[in-house]
Design an enzyme around this catalytic site. Structure first.
Site, PDB file in Angstrom:
ATOM      1  N   GLY A 122       0.794  -1.229   0.000  1.00 19.56           N
ATOM      2  CA  GLY A 122       0.000   0.000   0.000  1.00 19.56           C
ATOM      3  C   GLY A 122       0.820   1.270   0.000  1.00 19.56           C
ATOM      4  O   GLY A 122       0.355   2.324   0.430  1.00 19.56           O
ATOM      5  N   LEU A 123       2.049   1.192  -0.512  1.00 23.00           N
ATOM      6  CA  LEU A 123       2.865   2.413  -0.565  1.00 23.00           C
ATOM      7  C   LEU A 123       2.678   3.177  -1.877  1.00 23.00           C
ATOM      8  O   LEU A 123       3.372   4.168  -2.116  1.00 23.00           O
ATOM      9  CB  LEU A 123       4.352   2.087  -0.359  1.00 23.00           C
ATOM     10  CG  LEU A 123       4.780   1.656   1.047  1.00 23.00           C
ATOM     11  CD1 LEU A 123       6.289   1.485   1.116  1.00 23.00           C
ATOM     12  CD2 LEU A 123       4.342   2.661   2.109  1.00 23.00           C
ATOM     13  N   GLY A 124       1.795   2.709  -2.734  1.00 18.34           N
ATOM     14  CA  GLY A 124       1.489   3.490  -3.945  1.00 18.34           C
ATOM     15  C   GLY A 124       2.383   3.170  -5.130  1.00 18.34           C
ATOM     16  O   GLY A 124       2.884   4.076  -5.799  1.00 18.34           O
ATOM     17  N   SER A 125       2.564   1.873  -5.402  1.00 15.21           N
ATOM     18  CA  SER A 125       3.476   1.488  -6.482  1.00 15.21           C
ATOM     19  C   SER A 125       2.965   1.947  -7.853  1.00 15.21           C
ATOM     20  O   SER A 125       3.763   2.382  -8.689  1.00 15.21           O
ATOM     21  CB  SER A 125       3.707  -0.023  -6.475  1.00 15.21           C
ATOM     22  OG  SER A 125       2.487  -0.706  -6.499  1.00 15.21           O
ATOM     23  N   SER A 126       1.662   1.889  -8.089  1.00 17.61           N
ATOM     24  CA  SER A 126       1.148   2.281  -9.413  1.00 17.61           C
ATOM     25  C   SER A 126       1.427   3.757  -9.688  1.00 17.61           C
ATOM     26  O   SER A 126       1.900   4.121 -10.772  1.00 17.61           O
ATOM     27  CB  SER A 126      -0.365   2.057  -9.512  1.00 17.61           C
ATOM     28  OG  SER A 126      -0.690   0.809  -9.026  1.00 17.61           O
ATOM     29  N   ALA A 137       3.711   5.664  -8.321  1.00 15.76           N
ATOM     30  CA  ALA A 137       5.145   5.925  -8.440  1.00 15.76           C
ATOM     31  C   ALA A 137       5.661   5.499  -9.812  1.00 15.76           C
ATOM     32  O   ALA A 137       6.498   6.174 -10.411  1.00 15.76           O
ATOM     33  CB  ALA A 137       5.904   5.212  -7.320  1.00 15.76           C
ATOM     34  N   ASP A 152      -1.660  10.179  -3.879  1.00 11.10           N
ATOM     35  CA  ASP A 152      -0.487   9.318  -4.062  1.00 11.10           C
ATOM     36  C   ASP A 152       0.381   9.810  -5.217  1.00 11.10           C
ATOM     37  O   ASP A 152       1.615   9.759  -5.161  1.00 11.10           O
ATOM     38  CB  ASP A 152      -0.920   7.856  -4.265  1.00 11.10           C
ATOM     39  CG  ASP A 152      -2.140   7.701  -5.150  1.00 11.10           C
ATOM     40  OD1 ASP A 152      -2.635   8.718  -5.692  1.00 11.10           O
ATOM     41  OD2 ASP A 152      -2.614   6.568  -5.316  1.00 11.10           O
TER      42      ASP A 152
END
Ligand code: PMV
Length: 317
Positions: free
Chosen positions: A103-107, A109, A150
């Site tokens: 849930g760290l926002g890979s998409s 980033a 994000d």
């Protein structure tokens, strides 16, 4: 070849309400995703993405067989080529320092890194807001919902006071935040939770709008208290925010276990971060208590995510 990296993110205050024209506070996390791109002499788009188990594959073929895996990068390229009227074959490589499951926002980033990378490669001047706008549009094209917080964290880095769709993106200028991050081990299903809250709001507009108005007040106060580095008060506001999220029914047993462990070990405040149901919880702590709180979260079944927080925004490597 150009290489650009962008950081991940964590929501500090204001999740869900920020989908409905309210502000939130987001912090960037120095677990980064990088994208490297170079031009080819043919028209092929060739992707290598180890985290997706993809090595030297043509994106047009993957679009038919593995659309879900390549939809973000494919939409980036289409949107960029269309907006700036350019075209070329490309070799694209991605590399991630973190799993897409936490849930760290890979998409976001990856989208931001790829757009900044293309702007450098085709020598097209884009300022941070241009990169935010095209990245946010791309994320909306793919998943149809989201406030864009994000995307902003990936572009600008730091700690941001953010309003839906980037109507306000304001840096909160502090260097450090005494934050502990505990991962539940469970992947949150953000689209489902956002839709669930939307349905609740349709059924009970007064109740849910009241919760969002209360969250807005907390976010505004938290901005001032973070600027003043008044961590005790920031912690108190976190607890209030968490109570309102409980009233939205989006917390979970595991999140509550980790939050309780952090508070019992002396954290100033703790809450879930993001859509809820899983992913991470965060706690604001006294630096002297840091280790004790980390151990308590681990004992309650969480894993600690260690990273530099806040992090730098998208940058050429
Ligand atoms: O689950 P995350 O970490 O992507 O956070 C979602 C936050 C929401 O406010 C629920 C949705 C959004 O796009 O702002």
């Amino acid at each position: 070849m150009i290489k650009v990296s962008a950081p991940g993110k964590l929501m500090l205050f204001g999740e869900h309400a920020v989908v409905y024209d309210k502000p939130c506070i987001v912090v960037s996390v120095d677990h980064r995703i990088s994208v490297s791109i170079e031009k080819r002499n043919d028209n092929n788009l060739i992707l290598t993405a180890p985290e997706l188990d993809i090595k030297d594959k043509n994106i047009s073929d993957l679009e038919k067989t593995h659309f879900k895996k390549v939809r973000f990068i494919l939409t980036v390229i289409r949107n960029f080529f269309k907006k700036y009227d350019v075209k070329s074959g490309l070799d694209i490589k991605t590399k991630s320092e973190f799993s897409d499951k936490i849930g760290l926002g890979s998409s976001s980033a990856v989208v931001v890194s790829a757009i900044k990378c293309l702007s450098e490669l085709f020598k097209i001047k884009m300022n941070e807001k241009d990169i935010f706008d095209l990245s946010y549009q791309t994320v909306l094209d793919v998943q149809g919902l989201g406030s864009g917080f994000d995307v902003a964290a990936a572009v600008y880095g730091g700690i941001l006071f953010f309003k839906t769709a980037g109507k306000t993106i304001e840096a909160i200028n502090i260097q450090d935040i005494p934050l502990v991050v505990g991962y539940t081990g469970i992947k949150a299903d953000t689209p489902t939770l956002v839709k669930m809250v939307r349905e609740k709001r349709t059924k009970e507009p007064d109740k849910i709008n009241h919760i969002f108005n209360e969250i807005e007040k907390i976010v505004n106060s938290a901005k001032t208290e973070i600027e003043n580095e008044n961590w005790k008060e920031v912690g108190r506001l976190m607890n209030l925010n968490q109570n309102l999220l409980r009233n939205l029914d989006i917390s979970s047993k595991k999140l509550e276990d980790l939050i309780k462990a952090a508070l019992d070990a002396g954290a100033y405040g703790a809450k879930l971060s993001g859509a809820g149901g899983g992913d991470c919880m965060i706690a604001i702590v006294d630096e002297n208590n840091l280790d004790k709180i980390k151990q308590a979260i681990e004992k309650a079944g969480g894993s600690i995510i260690d990273a530099k927080i806040p992090a730098e925004g998208a940058k050429v490597e």
